[in-house]
Motif scaffolding. Structure first.
Motif, PDB file in Angstrom:
ATOM      1  N   ILE A 328       0.834  -1.203   0.000  1.00 53.03           N
ATOM      2  CA  ILE A 328       0.000   0.000   0.000  1.00 53.03           C
ATOM      3  C   ILE A 328       0.869   1.254   0.000  1.00 53.03           C
ATOM      4  CG2 ILE A 328      -1.526   1.368   1.475  1.00 53.03           C
ATOM      5  CD1 ILE A 328      -2.969  -1.237   2.188  1.00 53.03           C
ATOM      6  N   ILE A 329       1.898   1.267   0.817  1.00 50.59           N
ATOM      7  CA  ILE A 329       2.782   2.436   0.875  1.00 50.59           C
ATOM      8  C   ILE A 329       3.471   2.657  -0.470  1.00 50.59           C
ATOM      9  CG2 ILE A 329       4.895   3.338   1.921  1.00 50.59           C
ATOM     10  CD1 ILE A 329       4.041   1.952   4.518  1.00 50.59           C
ATOM     11  N   ALA A 330       3.867   1.562  -1.108  1.00 50.43           N
ATOM     12  CA  ALA A 330       4.576   1.662  -2.389  1.00 50.43           C
ATOM     13  C   ALA A 330       3.646   1.873  -3.570  1.00 50.43           C
ATOM     14  CB  ALA A 330       5.407   0.398  -2.611  1.00 50.43           C
ATOM     15  N   GLY A 331       2.331   1.765  -3.347  1.00 43.59           N
ATOM     16  CA  GLY A 331       1.397   1.873  -4.456  1.00 43.59           C
ATOM     17  C   GLY A 331       1.480   0.690  -5.392  1.00 43.59           C
ATOM     18  N   ARG A 370      -0.898   6.500   3.536  1.00 50.24           N
ATOM     19  CA  ARG A 370      -0.365   7.008   2.274  1.00 50.24           C
ATOM     20  C   ARG A 370      -0.294   8.523   2.219  1.00 50.24           C
ATOM     21  NH1 ARG A 370      -3.475   6.417  -1.626  1.00 50.24           N
ATOM     22  NH2 ARG A 370      -5.417   5.892  -0.570  1.00 50.24           N
ATOM     23  N   SER A 371      -0.866   9.178   3.229  1.00 48.24           N
ATOM     24  CA  SER A 371      -0.895  10.639   3.209  1.00 48.24           C
ATOM     25  C   SER A 371       0.428  11.193   3.740  1.00 48.24           C
ATOM     26  CB  SER A 371      -2.047  11.161   4.077  1.00 48.24           C
ATOM     27  OG  SER A 371      -3.285  10.715   3.564  1.00 48.24           O
ATOM     28  N   PRO A 372       1.117  12.021   2.965  1.00 47.04           N
ATOM     29  CA  PRO A 372       2.382  12.587   3.437  1.00 47.04           C
ATOM     30  C   PRO A 372       2.141  13.609   4.539  1.00 47.04           C
ATOM     31  CG  PRO A 372       1.741  13.576   1.346  1.00 47.04           C
ATOM     32  CD  PRO A 372       0.766  12.480   1.606  1.00 47.04           C
ATOM     33  N   GLY A 373       3.068  13.678   5.459  1.00 47.57           N
ATOM     34  CA  GLY A 373       2.949  14.652   6.537  1.00 47.57           C
ATOM     35  C   GLY A 373       1.931  14.233   7.577  1.00 47.57           C
ATOM     36  N   VAL A 374       1.349  15.242   8.234  1.00 52.23           N
ATOM     37  CA  VAL A 374       0.415  15.003   9.328  1.00 52.23           C
ATOM     38  C   VAL A 374      -0.967  14.663   8.774  1.00 52.23           C
ATOM     39  CG1 VAL A 374      -0.779  16.081  11.269  1.00 52.23           C
ATOM     40  CG2 VAL A 374       1.656  16.468  10.947  1.00 52.23           C
ATOM     41  N   TYR A 375      -1.582  13.600   9.340  1.00 51.78           N
ATOM     42  CA  TYR A 375      -2.956  13.266   8.976  1.00 51.78           C
ATOM     43  C   TYR A 375      -3.864  13.750  10.094  1.00 51.78           C
ATOM     44  CZ  TYR A 375      -6.963  10.714   7.118  1.00 51.78           C
ATOM     45  OH  TYR A 375      -8.178  10.394   6.587  1.00 51.78           O
ATOM     46  N   ASP A 376      -4.831  14.598   9.744  1.00 54.46           N
ATOM     47  CA  ASP A 376      -5.743  15.190  10.725  1.00 54.46           C
ATOM     48  C   ASP A 376      -6.965  14.279  10.869  1.00 54.46           C
ATOM     49  OD1 ASP A 376      -7.431  16.707  12.293  1.00 54.46           O
ATOM     50  OD2 ASP A 376      -6.943  18.601  11.299  1.00 54.46           O
ATOM     51  N   PHE A 377      -6.958  13.423  11.893  1.00 47.43           N
ATOM     52  CA  PHE A 377      -8.068  12.497  12.089  1.00 47.43           C
ATOM     53  C   PHE A 377      -9.353  13.227  12.459  1.00 47.43           C
ATOM     54  CE2 PHE A 377      -4.517   9.611  12.367  1.00 47.43           C
ATOM     55  CZ  PHE A 377      -5.004   8.416  11.857  1.00 47.43           C
ATOM     56  N   GLY A 378      -9.232  14.337  13.165  1.00 50.18           N
ATOM     57  CA  GLY A 378     -10.412  15.074  13.575  1.00 50.18           C
ATOM     58  C   GLY A 378     -11.171  15.680  12.418  1.00 50.18           C
ATOM     59  N   ALA A 379     -10.464  16.038  11.356  1.00 49.39           N
ATOM     60  CA  ALA A 379     -11.102  16.654  10.191  1.00 49.39           C
ATOM     61  C   ALA A 379     -11.437  15.641   9.104  1.00 49.39           C
ATOM     62  CB  ALA A 379     -10.184  17.740   9.616  1.00 49.39           C
ATOM     63  N   SER A 380     -11.115  14.379   9.336  1.00 51.24           N
ATOM     64  CA  SER A 380     -11.278  13.368   8.294  1.00 51.24           C
ATOM     65  C   SER A 380     -12.703  12.824   8.257  1.00 51.24           C
ATOM     66  CB  SER A 380     -10.299  12.215   8.547  1.00 51.24           C
ATOM     67  OG  SER A 380     -10.559  11.149   7.658  1.00 51.24           O
ATOM     68  N   ASP A 381     -13.197  12.595   7.051  1.00 50.93           N
ATOM     69  CA  ASP A 381     -14.484  11.919   6.860  1.00 50.93           C
ATOM     70  C   ASP A 381     -14.257  10.512   6.302  1.00 50.93           C
ATOM     71  OD1 ASP A 381     -13.644  12.514   4.299  1.00 50.93           O
ATOM     72  OD2 ASP A 381     -15.614  13.179   3.597  1.00 50.93           O
ATOM     73  N   ALA A 426      -6.973  14.284  16.822  1.00 49.30           N
ATOM     74  CA  ALA A 426      -5.517  14.327  16.834  1.00 49.30           C
ATOM     75  C   ALA A 426      -4.939  14.373  15.427  1.00 49.30           C
ATOM     76  CB  ALA A 426      -4.975  13.098  17.579  1.00 49.30           C
ATOM     77  N   ARG A 427      -3.740  14.876  15.350  1.00 51.03           N
ATOM     78  CA  ARG A 427      -2.959  14.883  14.115  1.00 51.03           C
ATOM     79  C   ARG A 427      -1.760  13.975  14.316  1.00 51.03           C
ATOM     80  NH1 ARG A 427      -2.208  21.288  13.539  1.00 51.03           N
ATOM     81  NH2 ARG A 427      -1.350  20.820  15.598  1.00 51.03           N
ATOM     82  N   VAL A 428      -1.598  13.001  13.414  1.00 50.72           N
ATOM     83  CA  VAL A 428      -0.554  11.986  13.568  1.00 50.72           C
ATOM     84  C   VAL A 428       0.183  11.820  12.248  1.00 50.72           C
ATOM     85  CG1 VAL A 428      -0.061   9.574  14.147  1.00 50.72           C
ATOM     86  CG2 VAL A 428      -1.946  10.769  15.294  1.00 50.72           C
ATOM     87  N   GLU A 429       1.497  11.757  12.321  1.00 49.86           N
ATOM     88  CA  GLU A 429       2.313  11.492  11.133  1.00 49.86           C
ATOM     89  C   GLU A 429       2.453   9.982  10.960  1.00 49.86           C
ATOM     90  OE1 GLU A 429       5.552  14.415  10.037  1.00 49.86           O
ATOM     91  OE2 GLU A 429       5.536  14.662  12.217  1.00 49.86           O
ATOM     92  N   LEU A 430       1.358   9.346  10.619  1.00 48.59           N
ATOM     93  CA  LEU A 430       1.325   7.897  10.530  1.00 48.59           C
ATOM     94  C   LEU A 430       2.216   7.381   9.406  1.00 48.59           C
ATOM     95  CD1 LEU A 430      -0.012   5.504  11.920  1.00 48.59           C
ATOM     96  CD2 LEU A 430      -1.873   5.646  10.269  1.00 48.59           C
ATOM     97  N   ALA A 431       2.329   8.129   8.337  1.00 46.23           N
ATOM     98  CA  ALA A 431       3.151   7.696   7.196  1.00 46.23           C
ATOM     99  C   ALA A 431       4.617   7.558   7.580  1.00 46.23           C
ATOM    100  CB  ALA A 431       2.995   8.677   6.037  1.00 46.23           C
ATOM    101  N   GLN A 432       5.050   8.253   8.621  1.00 49.83           N
ATOM    102  CA  GLN A 432       6.421   8.129   9.097  1.00 49.83           C
ATOM    103  C   GLN A 432       6.560   7.008  10.123  1.00 49.83           C
ATOM    104  OE1 GLN A 432       8.105  11.795  10.476  1.00 49.83           O
ATOM    105  NE2 GLN A 432       7.796  12.878   8.547  1.00 49.83           N
ATOM    106  N   LEU A 433       5.482   6.725  10.864  1.00 50.60           N
ATOM    107  CA  LEU A 433       5.554   5.685  11.882  1.00 50.60           C
ATOM    108  C   LEU A 433       5.614   4.285  11.281  1.00 50.60           C
ATOM    109  CD1 LEU A 433       2.943   6.846  14.571  1.00 50.60           C
ATOM    110  CD2 LEU A 433       5.428   6.926  14.735  1.00 50.60           C
ATOM    111  N   VAL A 434       4.810   4.046  10.255  1.00 50.10           N
ATOM    112  CA  VAL A 434       4.660   2.689   9.732  1.00 50.10           C
ATOM    113  C   VAL A 434       5.957   2.113   9.193  1.00 50.10           C
ATOM    114  CG1 VAL A 434       3.499   1.264   8.013  1.00 50.10           C
ATOM    115  CG2 VAL A 434       2.211   2.976   9.282  1.00 50.10           C
ATOM    116  N   PRO A 435       6.702   2.825   8.339  1.00 47.10           N
ATOM    117  CA  PRO A 435       7.949   2.227   7.820  1.00 47.10           C
ATOM    118  C   PRO A 435       8.921   1.818   8.921  1.00 47.10           C
ATOM    119  CG  PRO A 435       7.349   4.163   6.536  1.00 47.10           C
ATOM    120  CD  PRO A 435       6.448   4.151   7.733  1.00 47.10           C
TER     121      PRO A 435
END
Length: 438
Positions: A328-331, A370-381, A426-435
């Motif tokens: 998924i990360i690599a597409g 897959r989202s670069p940078g911070v992912y805003d879970f609070g604003a996500s639908d 919360a805002r989390v940089e998940l794309a950096q945590l997973v690798p």
């Protein structure tokens, strides 16, 4: 504040009667308009927005609280992200199930203590608080202090809960089949059987003590996370003795008295922990109840509680999820398909259009990865989008098979982590945590 103590119904027919009353309260609260809304939401592929009065929701929660056991677990799961399908007022009522149940009467408490520790059980303690500090679906917690000064939390199991698990699951299965709540074309019996096995594990406090010690060893000396120490000399199959932990349930950080930085840090720590559980520990605490995490604002540490739902993950399953995450990360669409087949999400012989639709859903659900940078879970639908797309696939017959039942609890863990981050806005940089965990 805990409810007034009440005996625990122990016979299957009495528990079915209580569950029937709870279901009746919920149906009465829905009313005709609510039933129409449910029907329309299914036809229009959108989440239902259930309008039920707080009074009926309160009665429903009270019935589940009185039953305890497996059916109360159902109510806890309903409350995890209830604002998506329930009004905020009703979600707030049901949220109480995550932190408190109806405690048992003093007579039952003393009966358990005497059976487990003997007639002179009180001599084991310098101090024992008869008023519980918490009551959940399987047991209640009391503070105590030993003669050598250790402050303890004693988790004491409700009498009859372990024996009622099989009947509770059977009753829930009966209601699901009678009301047509299960997914069409999929046999829910393997999932009910897996739920039954999991609840029996949760009701074995000696097994939980071993799980807690094993998990504590995996976590090591983490500066941000803590696990209470077990006191073996006071632990039995029905009483778990451990160090007393202090703090507030983690979802309280959503309140205005906490800063955004605290919310972001807490969500990041627990997201990272979820990944470590799967890919590093091979041990996953699968109960997403927010009350299982206490936040100590003084130290900034998160205390982890309740390891009855801890599940060891087979190395082969870990490998499949690792391959899925990497693809998924690599597409890598072909890699996603191979992992999805290995996990049982799709079959190797399924029509290509159905396979493609499922892969689209998996990629959508993995948006935070897959989202670069911070992912805003609070604003996500994202929850709504996944729901709509999943519902459309369901009606199209794409879900003709189901993955292995043991993945059900992993999905519950993943969803619980997402819901918590969303609840904390919360805002989390998940794309950096997973690798880092792969």
């Amino acid at each position: 504040m805990l409810a007034s103590p009440r005996p625990i119904p122990s016979q299957r027919l009495s528990r079915l009667w209580y569950l029937g009353r709870a279901t009746g309260d919920l149906a009465a609260g829905l009313g005709f308009k609510g039933l129409i809304e449910l029907a329309q939401s299914q036809a229009q592929d959108r989440p239902a927005r259930i309008q039920i009065s707080p009074e009926h929701a309160r009665r429903f929660a009270e019935r589940l609280s009185e039953l305890r056991g497996a059916v109360m677990k159902l109510g806890q799961l309903m409350s995890m992200d209830g604002t998506d399908i329930l009004t905020p007022e009703v979600a707030e009522v049901l949220a109480g199930l995550r932190e408190r149940a109806t405690p048992m009467p003093m007579s039952q408490l003393v009966e358990v203590l005497t059976r487990e520790y003997g007639r002179d059980w009180d001599r084991r303690f310098k101090r024992f608080e008869f008023t519980p500090v918490a009551a959940a679906s399987i047991g209640q917690v009391h503070r105590a202090e030993t003669h050598d000064g250790h402050r303890l939390a004693l988790k004491i199991q409700f009498p009859g809960v372990r024996a009622s698990i099989d009947s509770d699951i059977a009753n829930l299965g009966l209601i699901v089949r009678t009301l047509g709540l299960g997914p069409k074309g999929i046999d829910i019996r393997p999932f009910l059987d897996e739920a039954r096995r999991q609840l029996h594990r949760e009701a074995d406090y000696e097994a939980e003590a071993k799980a807690l010690e094993r998990y504590r060893a995996c976590l090591g000396d983490d500066p941000d996370l803590a696990v209470p120490q077990v006191h073996r000399d006071l632990t039995t199959p029905n009483i778990l003795a451990m160090d007393l932990a202090t703090g507030v349930p983690i979802d309280r950080l959503a309140g205005p008295e906490y800063r955004r930085a605290e919310r972001d840090r807490a969500a990041t720590l627990l997201m990272r922990l979820t990944l470590r559980e799967l890919f590093e520990f091979g041990l996953v605490q699968t109960d997403p109840n927010f009350a299982n995490y206490l936040y100590d604002r003084t130290s900034g540490r998160i205390v982890l509680l309740d390891f009855g739902a801890m599940v060891p993950i087979a190395p082969s399953l870990i490998t499949c999820y690792r391959q899925l995450a990497r693809a998924i990360i690599a597409g890598d669409r072909a890699g996603i398909q191979a992992a999805a087949i290995a996990l049982g999400y799709v079959g190797a012989a399924d029509p290509q259009d159905q396979v493609a639709a499922m892969l689209d859903l998996l990629e959508l659900a993995a948006e935070p990865l897959r989202s670069p940078g911070v992912y805003d879970f609070g604003a996500s639908d994202l929850f709504e989008r996944v729901y709509r797309q999943g519902r459309a696939l369901f009606h199209a017959g794409v879900f003709s098979a189901a993955p292995a039942p043991e993945t059900m609890f992993l999905h519950r863990k993943f969803m619980g982590s997402f819901m918590l981050a969303r609840r904390l806005r919360a805002r989390v940089e998940l794309a950096q945590l997973v690798p880092l965990c792969l």
